[in-house]
Motif scaffolding. Structure first.
Motif, PDB file in Angstrom:
ATOM      1  N   PRO A 288       0.856  -1.132   0.102  1.00 49.29           N
ATOM      2  CA  PRO A 288       0.028  -0.050  -0.097  1.00 49.29           C
ATOM      3  C   PRO A 288       0.765   1.293  -0.017  1.00 49.29           C
ATOM      4  O   PRO A 288       2.181   1.158   0.238  1.00 49.29           O
ATOM      5  CB  PRO A 288      -0.801  -0.102   1.364  1.00 49.29           C
ATOM      6  N   THR A 289       0.266   2.492  -0.347  1.00 43.59           N
ATOM      7  CA  THR A 289       1.155   3.508  -0.363  1.00 43.59           C
ATOM      8  C   THR A 289       1.058   4.284   0.951  1.00 43.59           C
ATOM      9  O   THR A 289       0.352   5.216   1.363  1.00 43.59           O
ATOM     10  CB  THR A 289       0.261   4.600  -1.348  1.00 43.59           C
ATOM     11  N   LEU A 290       2.099   3.756   1.695  1.00 43.71           N
ATOM     12  CA  LEU A 290       2.451   4.207   3.175  1.00 43.71           C
ATOM     13  C   LEU A 290       3.215   5.459   3.288  1.00 43.71           C
ATOM     14  O   LEU A 290       3.973   5.605   1.988  1.00 43.71           O
ATOM     15  CB  LEU A 290       2.935   3.109   3.777  1.00 43.71           C
ATOM     16  N   PRO A 291       3.128   6.141   4.276  1.00 45.93           N
ATOM     17  CA  PRO A 291       3.935   7.480   4.111  1.00 45.93           C
ATOM     18  C   PRO A 291       5.681   7.365   3.914  1.00 45.93           C
ATOM     19  O   PRO A 291       6.406   8.034   3.331  1.00 45.93           O
ATOM     20  CB  PRO A 291       3.928   8.081   5.452  1.00 45.93           C
ATOM     21  N   ASP A 292       6.123   5.980   4.612  1.00 48.79           N
ATOM     22  CA  ASP A 292       7.496   5.892   4.376  1.00 48.79           C
ATOM     23  C   ASP A 292       7.996   4.903   3.540  1.00 48.79           C
ATOM     24  O   ASP A 292       9.014   4.500   3.405  1.00 48.79           O
ATOM     25  CB  ASP A 292       7.976   5.271   5.799  1.00 48.79           C
ATOM     26  N   TRP A 293       7.040   4.794   2.423  1.00 44.95           N
ATOM     27  CA  TRP A 293       7.259   3.985   1.072  1.00 44.95           C
ATOM     28  C   TRP A 293       7.416   4.845  -0.054  1.00 44.95           C
ATOM     29  O   TRP A 293       6.928   6.026  -0.038  1.00 44.95           O
ATOM     30  CB  TRP A 293       6.129   3.014   0.999  1.00 44.95           C
ATOM     31  N   GLY A 294       8.266   4.476  -0.881  1.00 46.39           N
ATOM     32  CA  GLY A 294       8.059   5.333  -2.269  1.00 46.39           C
ATOM     33  C   GLY A 294       6.731   5.029  -2.847  1.00 46.39           C
ATOM     34  O   GLY A 294       6.027   4.047  -2.490  1.00 46.39           O
ATOM     35  N   SER A 295       6.532   5.827  -4.103  1.00 45.16           N
ATOM     36  CA  SER A 295       5.274   5.781  -4.642  1.00 45.16           C
ATOM     37  C   SER A 295       5.453   5.532  -6.358  1.00 45.16           C
ATOM     38  O   SER A 295       6.325   5.811  -6.583  1.00 45.16           O
ATOM     39  CB  SER A 295       4.602   7.088  -4.568  1.00 45.16           C
ATOM     40  N   ALA A 296       4.733   4.703  -6.822  1.00 42.94           N
ATOM     41  CA  ALA A 296       4.924   4.366  -7.991  1.00 42.94           C
ATOM     42  C   ALA A 296       3.717   3.953  -8.693  1.00 42.94           C
ATOM     43  O   ALA A 296       2.553   3.697  -7.973  1.00 42.94           O
ATOM     44  CB  ALA A 296       5.810   3.175  -8.220  1.00 42.94           C
ATOM     45  N   ALA A 297       3.280   4.059 -10.167  1.00 42.02           N
ATOM     46  CA  ALA A 297       1.985   3.692 -10.922  1.00 42.02           C
ATOM     47  C   ALA A 297       2.292   2.457 -11.472  1.00 42.02           C
ATOM     48  O   ALA A 297       3.625   2.000 -12.195  1.00 42.02           O
ATOM     49  CB  ALA A 297       1.751   4.802 -11.836  1.00 42.02           C
ATOM     50  N   VAL A 336       0.927   2.375  -6.133  1.00 48.20           N
ATOM     51  CA  VAL A 336       1.239   1.483  -4.964  1.00 48.20           C
ATOM     52  C   VAL A 336       2.265   2.001  -4.320  1.00 48.20           C
ATOM     53  O   VAL A 336       3.176   2.972  -4.893  1.00 48.20           O
ATOM     54  CB  VAL A 336       1.601   0.034  -5.710  1.00 48.20           C
ATOM     55  N   GLY A 337       2.664   1.566  -3.190  1.00 49.53           N
ATOM     56  CA  GLY A 337       3.827   1.656  -2.427  1.00 49.53           C
ATOM     57  C   GLY A 337       5.129   0.728  -2.858  1.00 49.53           C
ATOM     58  O   GLY A 337       4.607  -0.618  -3.195  1.00 49.53           O
ATOM     59  N   PHE A 338       6.105   1.169  -2.646  1.00 50.18           N
ATOM     60  CA  PHE A 338       7.287   0.080  -2.896  1.00 50.18           C
ATOM     61  C   PHE A 338       8.554   0.507  -2.180  1.00 50.18           C
ATOM     62  O   PHE A 338       8.581   1.619  -1.641  1.00 50.18           O
ATOM     63  CB  PHE A 338       7.649   0.048  -4.414  1.00 50.18           C
ATOM     64  N   ARG A 339       9.154  -0.647  -1.648  1.00 56.21           N
ATOM     65  CA  ARG A 339      10.572  -0.042  -0.979  1.00 56.21           C
ATOM     66  C   ARG A 339      11.449  -1.538  -1.308  1.00 56.21           C
ATOM     67  O   ARG A 339      11.096  -2.479  -1.660  1.00 56.21           O
ATOM     68  CB  ARG A 339      10.323  -0.124   0.568  1.00 56.21           C
ATOM     69  N   ILE A 340      12.606  -1.227  -1.082  1.00 58.15           N
ATOM     70  CA  ILE A 340      13.672  -2.156  -1.513  1.00 58.15           C
ATOM     71  C   ILE A 340      14.798  -2.286  -0.137  1.00 58.15           C
ATOM     72  O   ILE A 340      15.279  -1.269   0.228  1.00 58.15           O
ATOM     73  CB  ILE A 340      14.644  -1.547  -2.629  1.00 58.15           C
ATOM     74  N   ALA A 341      14.769  -3.753   0.244  1.00 53.59           N
ATOM     75  CA  ALA A 341      15.748  -3.642   1.483  1.00 53.59           C
ATOM     76  C   ALA A 341      17.165  -3.638   1.006  1.00 53.59           C
ATOM     77  O   ALA A 341      17.802  -4.355   0.210  1.00 53.59           O
ATOM     78  CB  ALA A 341      15.437  -5.079   1.865  1.00 53.59           C
ATOM     79  N   THR A 342      17.806  -2.634   1.844  1.00 52.50           N
ATOM     80  CA  THR A 342      19.096  -2.467   1.252  1.00 52.50           C
ATOM     81  C   THR A 342      20.195  -3.642   1.366  1.00 52.50           C
ATOM     82  O   THR A 342      21.008  -3.676   0.644  1.00 52.50           O
ATOM     83  CB  THR A 342      19.593  -1.363   2.094  1.00 52.50           C
TER      84      THR A 342
END
Length: 354
Positions: A288-297, A336-342
């Motif tokens: 989901p598009t959470l505040p601490d996530w990146g945003s993408a279409a 959607v929201g996205f993030r990448i574990a470093t």
């Protein structure tokens, strides 16, 4: 049937053709006794040249050395090296039966008929061809023909078995089933084998270790999981599976101190910047598009059976591929929201064209 397990040492082996083309850069490789080693890479990378040098079908440059165990075979003709070969189309004699094909090499070597029959019988049992001894190749399935070719190649008890893209000519479904069968056969033969292929899945399924080749040289050697998870060369990362190339919004060294990356800078696809990082699609988390996530279409959703591949449009960045569960709810046109574990990031320390 007991087969010799031979160590193969390739030391500073190179090949330059008459027109000056360097087919193989000076190369070192060790294949342990009884190990199945895959030479993996795209067309023109030098893998077939290396196989032909090991077989004795090509003469290497001065200063090269190839040894089978304690025997230096660098300048030894192929018929004296003790190699067995399996080719792309198996090269079976169509007019001969299964048992005649398997025993052909023994016959031309003058092996007594009783010994020949005993060896052929052992091999028929070993590769599970019982009841098919009188059949001809045209009456066999692809898997059965492959087993005949393998049995023929090892009938004379070679020190090393060489396989030159033995599954290339097959359709995808048949190739998938036969690669598992080939892997099983090689384990039961307990023979040192070197297998040339351009197919990553085939190499991963069959070989104990892989030597990934690029531009005439071996760039990394290791087992499949290690090469996939911890590639030491950018070509290995891009050739074994798919990757996204990113430039983090912070210095790459600082980026690893963060738990996740959520913002990406513009990435010039032609750049050879050493500051770039790689991440595999399965390591891009989509939610989901959470505040601490990146945003993408989501610009594309591709159902691939066991997973769904999403193409994400990220502001200021090249499209990002993400592999998610096949029941993931994201649809084209949604945000959607996205993030990448470093800890999943792969560092690029050399040019991708190196």
């Amino acid at each position: 049937m007991e087969l010799e397990r031979t160590r193969v040492d390739v030391v500073q082996c190179a090949k330059t053709y008459a027109d000056g083309t360097r087919g193989l850069q000076p190369t070192d490789l060790t294949v342990e006794p009884g190990e199945v080693m895959a030479l993996l890479g795209p067309s023109g990378c030098g893998k077939t040249t290396l196989l032909r040098l090991i077989a004795g079908l090509e003469a290497p440059d001065a200063g090269s050395r190839i040894a089978f165990g304690n025997t230096d075979v660098t300048h030894m003709p192929i018929e004296q090296r003790g190699v067995g070969m399996v080719f792309q189309h198996y090269a079976l004699f169509p007019q001969m039966t299964v048992e005649s094909n398997i025993g052909y090499g023994l016959k031309i070597r003058g092996v007594a008929e009783s010994e020949r029959r005993r060896t052929v019988g052992e091999l028929v049992d070993l590769v599970r061809l019982g009841g098919l001894e009188k059949k001809r190749p045209a009456e066999l399935s692809g898997g059965q023909r492959q087993r005949v070719a393998l049995a023929r190649a090892v009938a004379a008890r070679p020190r090393v078995l060489l396989l030159d893209e033995p599954l290339t000519a097959l359709d995808a479904k048949l190739k998938e089933s036969l690669r598992d069968e080939l892997a099983d056969l090689l384990r039961r033969l307990h023979i040192t084998a070197i297998h040339v292929t351009h197919d990553q899945q085939e190499a991963l399924a069959i070989a104990d270790r892989l030597a990934v080749m690029h531009a005439g040289r071996i760039v990394q050697v290791g087992d499949g999981e290690a090469l996939y998870r911890t590639p030491s060369h950018p070509f290995v990362a891009t050739f074994l599976g798919r990757v996204n190339r990113i430039v983090p919004a912070v210095d790459p060294s600082a980026a690893r101190g963060l738990p996740h990356l959520t913002a990406l800078q513009v990435c010039d696809a032609l750049s050879a910047s050493a500051d770039a990082l790689l991440v595999r699609p399965e390591d891009v988390e989509v939610g989901p598009t959470l505040p601490d996530w990146g945003s993408a279409a989501v610009t594309r959703r591709s159902f691939l059976g066991d997973r769904v591949q999403l193409t994400l449009a990220v502001s200021g960045h090249a499209p990002l591929l993400a592999d998610v569960h096949r029941d993931h709810p994201a649809r084209e046109g949604e945000r959607v929201g996205f993030r990448i574990a470093t800890h999943r990031l792969l560092s690029v320390t050399e040019s991708l064209s190196a």
